[in-house]
Design a protein around this motif. Structure first.
Motif, PDB file in Angstrom:
ATOM      1  N   VAL A   1       0.829  -1.209   0.000  1.00  0.00           N
ATOM      2  CA  VAL A   1       0.000   0.000   0.000  1.00  0.00           C
ATOM      3  C   VAL A   1       0.864   1.259   0.000  1.00  0.00           C
ATOM      4  CG1 VAL A   1      -1.655   1.323   1.378  1.00  0.00           C
ATOM      5  CG2 VAL A   1      -1.966  -1.138   1.084  1.00  0.00           C
ATOM      6  N   ALA A   2       2.004   1.201   0.680  1.00  0.00           N
ATOM      7  CA  ALA A   2       2.877   2.377   0.773  1.00  0.00           C
ATOM      8  C   ALA A   2       3.438   2.767  -0.593  1.00  0.00           C
ATOM      9  CB  ALA A   2       4.009   2.119   1.749  1.00  0.00           C
ATOM     10  N   GLU A   3       3.693   1.770  -1.453  1.00  0.00           N
ATOM     11  CA  GLU A   3       4.132   2.021  -2.825  1.00  0.00           C
ATOM     12  C   GLU A   3       3.188   1.264  -3.741  1.00  0.00           C
ATOM     13  OE1 GLU A   3       8.251   1.358  -3.551  1.00  0.00           O
ATOM     14  OE2 GLU A   3       8.864   2.114  -1.587  1.00  0.00           O
ATOM     15  N   PRO A   4       2.000   1.803  -4.002  1.00  0.00           N
ATOM     16  CA  PRO A   4       0.933   1.049  -4.664  1.00  0.00           C
ATOM     17  C   PRO A   4       1.268   0.636  -6.086  1.00  0.00           C
ATOM     18  CG  PRO A   4       0.343   3.359  -4.477  1.00  0.00           C
ATOM     19  CD  PRO A   4       1.589   3.181  -3.684  1.00  0.00           C
ATOM     20  N   PRO A   5       0.877  -0.571  -6.474  1.00  0.00           N
ATOM     21  CA  PRO A   5       1.021  -0.989  -7.875  1.00  0.00           C
ATOM     22  C   PRO A   5       0.030  -0.240  -8.749  1.00  0.00           C
ATOM     23  CG  PRO A   5      -0.166  -2.642  -6.610  1.00  0.00           C
ATOM     24  CD  PRO A   5       0.288  -1.608  -5.629  1.00  0.00           C
ATOM     25  N   SER A   6       0.173  -0.395 -10.047  1.00  0.00           N
ATOM     26  CA  SER A   6      -0.659   0.372 -10.978  1.00  0.00           C
ATOM     27  C   SER A   6      -2.043  -0.216 -11.165  1.00  0.00           C
ATOM     28  CB  SER A   6       0.039   0.461 -12.341  1.00  0.00           C
ATOM     29  OG  SER A   6       0.265  -0.841 -12.865  1.00  0.00           O
ATOM     30  N   GLY A   7      -2.260  -1.440 -10.747  1.00  0.00           N
ATOM     31  CA  GLY A   7      -3.573  -2.051 -10.937  1.00  0.00           C
ATOM     32  C   GLY A   7      -3.790  -3.221 -10.011  1.00  0.00           C
ATOM     33  N   GLY A   8      -4.993  -3.790 -10.106  1.00  0.00           N
ATOM     34  CA  GLY A   8      -5.345  -4.935  -9.287  1.00  0.00           C
ATOM     35  C   GLY A   8      -5.925  -4.539  -7.947  1.00  0.00           C
ATOM     36  N   THR A   9      -6.349  -5.553  -7.192  1.00  0.00           N
ATOM     37  CA  THR A   9      -6.948  -5.355  -5.875  1.00  0.00           C
ATOM     38  C   THR A   9      -6.301  -6.305  -4.878  1.00  0.00           C
ATOM     39  OG1 THR A   9      -9.081  -4.672  -6.783  1.00  0.00           O
ATOM     40  CG2 THR A   9      -9.083  -5.502  -4.532  1.00  0.00           C
ATOM     41  N   LEU A  10      -5.923  -5.771  -3.733  1.00  0.00           N
ATOM     42  CA  LEU A  10      -5.404  -6.583  -2.635  1.00  0.00           C
ATOM     43  C   LEU A  10      -6.502  -6.748  -1.597  1.00  0.00           C
ATOM     44  CD1 LEU A  10      -3.123  -8.072  -1.208  1.00  0.00           C
ATOM     45  CD2 LEU A  10      -2.382  -5.875  -0.245  1.00  0.00           C
ATOM     46  N   LEU A  11      -6.836  -7.992  -1.304  1.00  0.00           N
ATOM     47  CA  LEU A  11      -7.859  -8.326  -0.308  1.00  0.00           C
ATOM     48  C   LEU A  11      -7.195  -9.056   0.850  1.00  0.00           C
ATOM     49  CD1 LEU A  11     -10.794  -8.812   0.711  1.00  0.00           C
ATOM     50  CD2 LEU A  11     -10.831 -10.848  -0.767  1.00  0.00           C
ATOM     51  N   VAL A  12      -7.358  -8.548   2.056  1.00  0.00           N
ATOM     52  CA  VAL A  12      -6.881  -9.221   3.263  1.00  0.00           C
ATOM     53  C   VAL A  12      -8.088  -9.866   3.951  1.00  0.00           C
ATOM     54  CG1 VAL A  12      -5.816  -8.920   5.532  1.00  0.00           C
ATOM     55  CG2 VAL A  12      -4.915  -7.668   3.552  1.00  0.00           C
TER      56      VAL A  12
END
Length: 403
Positions: free
Chosen positions: A140-151
């Motif tokens: 999250v601190a250096e976010p990627p350009s796409g996609g979704t991270l689900l915890v």
């Protein structure tokens, strides 16, 4: 509410593990054969949810019971796949503190010693959770350009996930594109070690074996048929010659009655855990196989009945994910990049939430810094292995979301 700080350095990572170990204990203990009191995973769910919310995740608490809420935290970076990082909020019981040589005053007060952290829930799975959270924070601190991270942090995993992972996939409809369960897969071989990748899991069952015979006076054993003697011999035989390929561990034995020591028992029971159950095994077939085997070995005068222990006590294993699966490839690449060595693939001989996700058709694996062995007492985890896992997880998340 417990306040949890985000770790950035080694000392802060240790501090996070200490906080997670203590949060909610012992109310978050669970037990396969039924907890001593109803667990309350919400005691750790709420502070962890607050931390994820602080990091910018969209956080939801879901579950059938207000004290048993699963944490779902979503961070959308843009178009692309959804990758889930999973771990669980409950632990297994600590047993009497007097049996611990470290943390003997309180198994939930973590102790750092010789590069490891000791306490109940370190290896399984508070420290794995700390690694998951740290990796998620770095993404999250250096976010990627796409996609979704689900915890997805679940309740009830130590009791086969009925109110946790099963609830999420069967009732809530959770369907990410892929999932990594951050649970123990670390290994050691002499001076060498690493973290393996479990692309499949074996299942297990908890069975009660009840035998009934004919009592006799202790001076005339020849006039009776002793069910305790039969069970002792049958269990010894099961150890040497398992039913199918399912080894058993004896976890309980009962025979005899108070005030009746002059007589052999009328009945005896054994509780056994059968493991190494593959993906194609049906519950009824396993029960029939054990019943047939024990009935065939019983002498005349002994009646045997095999049954499942009440509750969610049968789980089948899973089919391995292919080596060319996108998620497997992302972890393979990340591990090689971080460690310089290829990651080992194997089948994990234990239940975790990965099984429920795989049964629901979700590509899911297990990868985490805890030792792939289960300490009854003096449970611990390597801090260095945790830090390696964090780096691999961060790299793998970025690689998968970039597809």
């Amino acid at each position: 509410m417990t306040v949890i700080a985000a770790p950035t350095e080694r000392a802060e990572l240790v501090a996070l593990v200490r906080t997670l170990v203590a949060a909610g204990q012992p109310w978050c203990e669970n037990s396969l054969d039924g907890p001593a009191r109803p667990p309350e995973e919400s005691r750790i769910a709420h502070p962890v949810a607050a931390l994820l919310d602080e990091w910018g995740f969209d956080v939801t608490l879901v579950g059938r019971h207000p004290t048993r809420q699963n944490v779902l935290a979503t961070k959308v970076f843009g178009p692309g796949p959804t990758l889930m990082l999973n771990d669980h909020l409950d632990t297994y019981p600590s047993g009497p503190p007097s049996r611990w040589s470290i943390c003997s005053d309180n198994p939930y007060e973590a102790v750092e010693l010789d590069g490891r952290i000791y306490a109940r829930g370190t290896s399984d799975t508070r420290a794995n959770l700390a690694a998951l959270l740290t990796a998620a924070r770095r993404v999250v601190a250096e976010p990627p350009s796409g996609g979704t991270l689900l915890v997805a942090l679940t309740v009830d995993e130590e009791r086969n996930g009925v109110e946790g992972s099963s609830y999420l996939v069967d009732t809530y409809g959770l369907r990410p594109d892929a999932s990594i369960t951050v649970e123990p897969t670390a290994w050691t071989d002499g001076a060498r070690g690493g973290i393996a990748l479990a692309t499949a899991q074996t299942g297990h069952a908890l069975l009660d074996i009840a035998a009934r015979g004919r009592s006799s006076h202790i001076w005339r054993p020849d006039t009776g048929v002793n069910p305790a003697q039969f069970l002792a011999e049958a269990l010894a035989d099961l150890r040497v010659h398992p039913v199918e390929e399912w080894p058993v561990s004896v976890v309980g034995l009962t025979a005899g009655e108070a005030g009746m020591a002059q007589f052999t028992p009328l009945s005896a029971t054994a509780r056994v855990a059968a493991v190494n159950i593959g993906p194609g095994v049906a519950a009824g077939d396993l029960l029939t196989a054990f019943q047939r085997r024990l009935t065939a070995s019983a002498p005349a005068g002994i009646d045997v009945e095999v049954s499942f222990v009440d509750g969610p006590t049968f789980v089948a294993g899973t089919i391995p994910l292919r080596d060319d699966d996108a998620l497997v490839g992302a972890i393979d690449s990340a591990y090689l990049s971080v460690t310089g060595e290829p990651v080992r693939h194997y089948t994990k001989p234990a239940f975790n939430d990965t099984i429920r996700f795989r049964h629901a058709g979700i590509p899911a694996v297990t990868f985490g810094p805890g030792d792939d062995g289960w300490a009854v007492y003096d449970e611990s985890i390597s801090i260095d292995t945790m830090q390696t896992a964090i780096r691999v997880l961060e790299h793998a998340v970025r690689a998968y979301l970039s597809v």
